[in-house]
Design a protein around this motif. Sequence first.
Motif, PDB file in Angstrom:
ATOM      1  N   SER A  25     -61.006 -60.818  67.985  1.00 59.58           N
ATOM      2  CA  SER A  25     -62.081 -61.682  68.777  1.00 59.58           C
ATOM      3  C   SER A  25     -62.535 -61.287  69.390  1.00 59.58           C
ATOM      4  CB  SER A  25     -61.096 -62.778  68.876  1.00 59.58           C
ATOM      5  OG  SER A  25     -60.042 -62.369  69.705  1.00 59.58           O
ATOM      6  N   GLY A  26     -63.047 -62.035  69.710  1.00 57.90           N
ATOM      7  CA  GLY A  26     -63.528 -61.494  71.385  1.00 57.90           C
ATOM      8  C   GLY A  26     -65.597 -60.353  70.880  1.00 57.90           C
ATOM      9  N   ARG A  27     -66.590 -61.047  72.162  1.00 57.61           N
ATOM     10  CA  ARG A  27     -67.095 -60.612  71.350  1.00 57.61           C
ATOM     11  C   ARG A  27     -67.643 -58.811  72.268  1.00 57.61           C
ATOM     12  NH1 ARG A  27     -70.680 -64.558  76.526  1.00 57.61           N
ATOM     13  NH2 ARG A  27     -68.165 -63.559  77.351  1.00 57.61           N
ATOM     14  N   THR A  28     -66.952 -58.156  72.337  1.00 57.55           N
ATOM     15  CA  THR A  28     -67.317 -57.349  72.473  1.00 57.55           C
ATOM     16  C   THR A  28     -66.674 -56.379  71.546  1.00 57.55           C
ATOM     17  OG1 THR A  28     -65.338 -56.783  74.162  1.00 57.55           O
ATOM     18  CG2 THR A  28     -66.818 -57.526  74.973  1.00 57.55           C
ATOM     19  N   PHE A  29     -66.309 -56.343  69.996  1.00 51.19           N
ATOM     20  CA  PHE A  29     -65.910 -55.599  68.694  1.00 51.19           C
ATOM     21  C   PHE A  29     -66.857 -54.502  68.515  1.00 51.19           C
ATOM     22  CE2 PHE A  29     -63.357 -54.475  65.699  1.00 51.19           C
ATOM     23  CZ  PHE A  29     -64.358 -53.894  64.615  1.00 51.19           C
ATOM     24  N   ASN A  30     -67.534 -54.631  69.273  1.00 48.86           N
ATOM     25  CA  ASN A  30     -68.958 -53.516  68.936  1.00 48.86           C
ATOM     26  C   ASN A  30     -68.539 -52.296  69.321  1.00 48.86           C
ATOM     27  OD1 ASN A  30     -69.495 -55.047  66.642  1.00 48.86           O
ATOM     28  ND2 ASN A  30     -71.681 -55.105  67.257  1.00 48.86           N
ATOM     29  N   ASN A  31     -68.253 -52.622  70.567  1.00 51.24           N
ATOM     30  CA  ASN A  31     -67.930 -51.448  71.708  1.00 51.24           C
ATOM     31  C   ASN A  31     -66.815 -50.814  71.845  1.00 51.24           C
ATOM     32  OD1 ASN A  31     -71.071 -51.847  72.548  1.00 51.24           O
ATOM     33  ND2 ASN A  31     -70.625 -52.632  74.042  1.00 51.24           N
ATOM     34  N   GLY A  42     -36.497 -47.337  63.439  1.00 50.92           N
ATOM     35  CA  GLY A  42     -35.928 -46.069  64.320  1.00 50.92           C
ATOM     36  C   GLY A  42     -36.406 -45.224  64.638  1.00 50.92           C
ATOM     37  N   LYS A  43     -37.729 -45.463  64.642  1.00 57.40           N
ATOM     38  CA  LYS A  43     -38.341 -44.404  64.979  1.00 57.40           C
ATOM     39  C   LYS A  43     -39.496 -45.211  66.326  1.00 57.40           C
ATOM     40  CE  LYS A  43     -38.084 -41.906  60.633  1.00 57.40           C
ATOM     41  NZ  LYS A  43     -39.294 -40.745  60.093  1.00 57.40           N
ATOM     42  N   GLU A  44     -40.245 -43.516  66.454  1.00 60.40           N
ATOM     43  CA  GLU A  44     -41.492 -44.712  67.352  1.00 60.40           C
ATOM     44  C   GLU A  44     -42.357 -44.488  66.883  1.00 60.40           C
ATOM     45  OE1 GLU A  44     -39.872 -41.366  70.737  1.00 60.40           O
ATOM     46  OE2 GLU A  44     -42.238 -40.753  70.442  1.00 60.40           O
ATOM     47  N   ARG A  45     -43.530 -45.254  67.764  1.00 63.03           N
ATOM     48  CA  ARG A  45     -44.544 -46.208  66.782  1.00 63.03           C
ATOM     49  C   ARG A  45     -45.612 -44.234  66.846  1.00 63.03           C
ATOM     50  NH1 ARG A  45     -47.691 -51.226  68.618  1.00 63.03           N
ATOM     51  NH2 ARG A  45     -45.738 -51.558  68.568  1.00 63.03           N
ATOM     52  N   GLU A  46     -45.824 -44.386  65.755  1.00 58.17           N
ATOM     53  CA  GLU A  46     -47.318 -42.592  66.006  1.00 58.17           C
ATOM     54  C   GLU A  46     -48.913 -43.516  65.205  1.00 58.17           C
ATOM     55  OE1 GLU A  46     -45.431 -40.475  62.337  1.00 58.17           O
ATOM     56  OE2 GLU A  46     -45.629 -42.047  61.049  1.00 58.17           O
ATOM     57  N   PHE A  47     -49.491 -42.184  65.524  1.00 59.96           N
ATOM     58  CA  PHE A  47     -50.822 -42.607  65.452  1.00 59.96           C
ATOM     59  C   PHE A  47     -51.664 -42.517  63.421  1.00 59.96           C
ATOM     60  CE2 PHE A  47     -55.882 -41.728  65.364  1.00 59.96           C
ATOM     61  CZ  PHE A  47     -55.686 -40.339  64.875  1.00 59.96           C
ATOM     62  N   VAL A  48     -51.876 -43.184  63.641  1.00 54.84           N
ATOM     63  CA  VAL A  48     -52.495 -42.974  61.932  1.00 54.84           C
ATOM     64  C   VAL A  48     -53.908 -43.154  61.293  1.00 54.84           C
ATOM     65  CG1 VAL A  48     -52.914 -44.700  59.573  1.00 54.84           C
ATOM     66  CG2 VAL A  48     -50.635 -44.413  61.431  1.00 54.84           C
ATOM     67  N   ALA A  49     -54.384 -43.618  62.235  1.00 56.22           N
ATOM     68  CA  ALA A  49     -55.597 -42.816  62.088  1.00 56.22           C
ATOM     69  C   ALA A  49     -56.985 -43.962  62.973  1.00 56.22           C
ATOM     70  CB  ALA A  49     -56.877 -43.581  60.587  1.00 56.22           C
ATOM     71  N   THR A  50     -58.291 -43.167  63.957  1.00 57.99           N
ATOM     72  CA  THR A  50     -59.026 -43.806  64.470  1.00 57.99           C
ATOM     73  C   THR A  50     -60.715 -43.933  64.506  1.00 57.99           C
ATOM     74  OG1 THR A  50     -59.830 -43.804  66.985  1.00 57.99           O
ATOM     75  CG2 THR A  50     -58.814 -42.254  65.821  1.00 57.99           C
ATOM     76  N   ILE A  51     -61.641 -44.874  65.014  1.00 62.89           N
ATOM     77  CA  ILE A  51     -62.821 -44.666  64.573  1.00 62.89           C
ATOM     78  C   ILE A  51     -63.542 -45.115  65.509  1.00 62.89           C
ATOM     79  CG2 ILE A  51     -62.451 -47.267  63.141  1.00 62.89           C
ATOM     80  CD1 ILE A  51     -64.704 -46.266  61.289  1.00 62.89           C
ATOM     81  N   SER A  52     -64.394 -44.585  65.754  1.00 66.94           N
ATOM     82  CA  SER A  52     -65.816 -44.396  66.545  1.00 66.94           C
ATOM     83  C   SER A  52     -66.141 -46.226  65.961  1.00 66.94           C
ATOM     84  CB  SER A  52     -66.884 -43.469  66.854  1.00 66.94           C
ATOM     85  OG  SER A  52     -67.312 -43.642  65.776  1.00 66.94           O
ATOM     86  N   TRP A  53     -66.620 -46.410  67.633  1.00 68.00           N
ATOM     87  CA  TRP A  53     -67.521 -47.862  67.491  1.00 68.00           C
ATOM     88  C   TRP A  53     -69.080 -47.767  66.897  1.00 68.00           C
ATOM     89  CZ3 TRP A  53     -72.123 -48.030  69.671  1.00 68.00           C
ATOM     90  CH2 TRP A  53     -72.687 -47.389  70.822  1.00 68.00           C
ATOM     91  N   SER A  54     -69.450 -46.410  66.612  1.00 66.35           N
ATOM     92  CA  SER A  54     -70.683 -46.514  65.451  1.00 66.35           C
ATOM     93  C   SER A  54     -69.523 -46.016  64.041  1.00 66.35           C
ATOM     94  CB  SER A  54     -71.261 -45.289  65.248  1.00 66.35           C
ATOM     95  OG  SER A  54     -70.783 -44.432  65.733  1.00 66.35           O
ATOM     96  N   GLY A  55     -68.741 -46.351  64.143  1.00 63.48           N
ATOM     97  CA  GLY A  55     -68.197 -45.635  63.003  1.00 63.48           C
ATOM     98  C   GLY A  55     -68.788 -44.227  62.008  1.00 63.48           C
ATOM     99  N   GLU A  56     -69.566 -44.041  63.181  1.00 59.55           N
ATOM    100  CA  GLU A  56     -69.804 -41.760  62.574  1.00 59.55           C
ATOM    101  C   GLU A  56     -68.648 -41.031  62.244  1.00 59.55           C
ATOM    102  OE1 GLU A  56     -74.343 -42.830  64.006  1.00 59.55           O
ATOM    103  OE2 GLU A  56     -72.593 -41.229  65.678  1.00 59.55           O
ATOM    104  N   ALA A  57     -67.769 -41.310  63.509  1.00 64.91           N
ATOM    105  CA  ALA A  57     -66.733 -40.587  63.615  1.00 64.91           C
ATOM    106  C   ALA A  57     -65.430 -41.114  62.999  1.00 64.91           C
ATOM    107  CB  ALA A  57     -66.820 -39.798  64.918  1.00 64.91           C
TER     108      ALA A  57
END
Length: 127
Positions: A25-31, A42-57
Amino acid sequence: QVQPVESGGGLVQAGGSLRLSCAVSGRTFNNNVMGWFRQAPGKEREFVATISWSGEATYYADSVKGRFTISRDNAKNTVYLQMNSLKPEDTATYYCAAKPSPYSRHLYYRIFEYDYWGQGTQVTVSS
């Protein structure tokens, strides 16, 4: 304000697939750079995946590379995580997170970099 809400978790057998969704929600999702993280009991939170706001990376943790795909639909304010060839070790609560960024190809993969978090959705993979 940006509020992510995850959905799509569930119980699946090893080798199966699931697609998680994160509606924002919110108007700034695209950025916003979007990320998926997970936390097993029992484990720490870990990174899985990320995507840039343009979707290019995109960028993935080594443990999911080649099996998971992150994507986004800015018209729907939604980011997805397609998970294939699931393994029991993928069992965790999966969290969606958002981070505003002025750069179209910028990525973040560290927990402390993200400003907004969802409540999580449970994924259980049975052997």
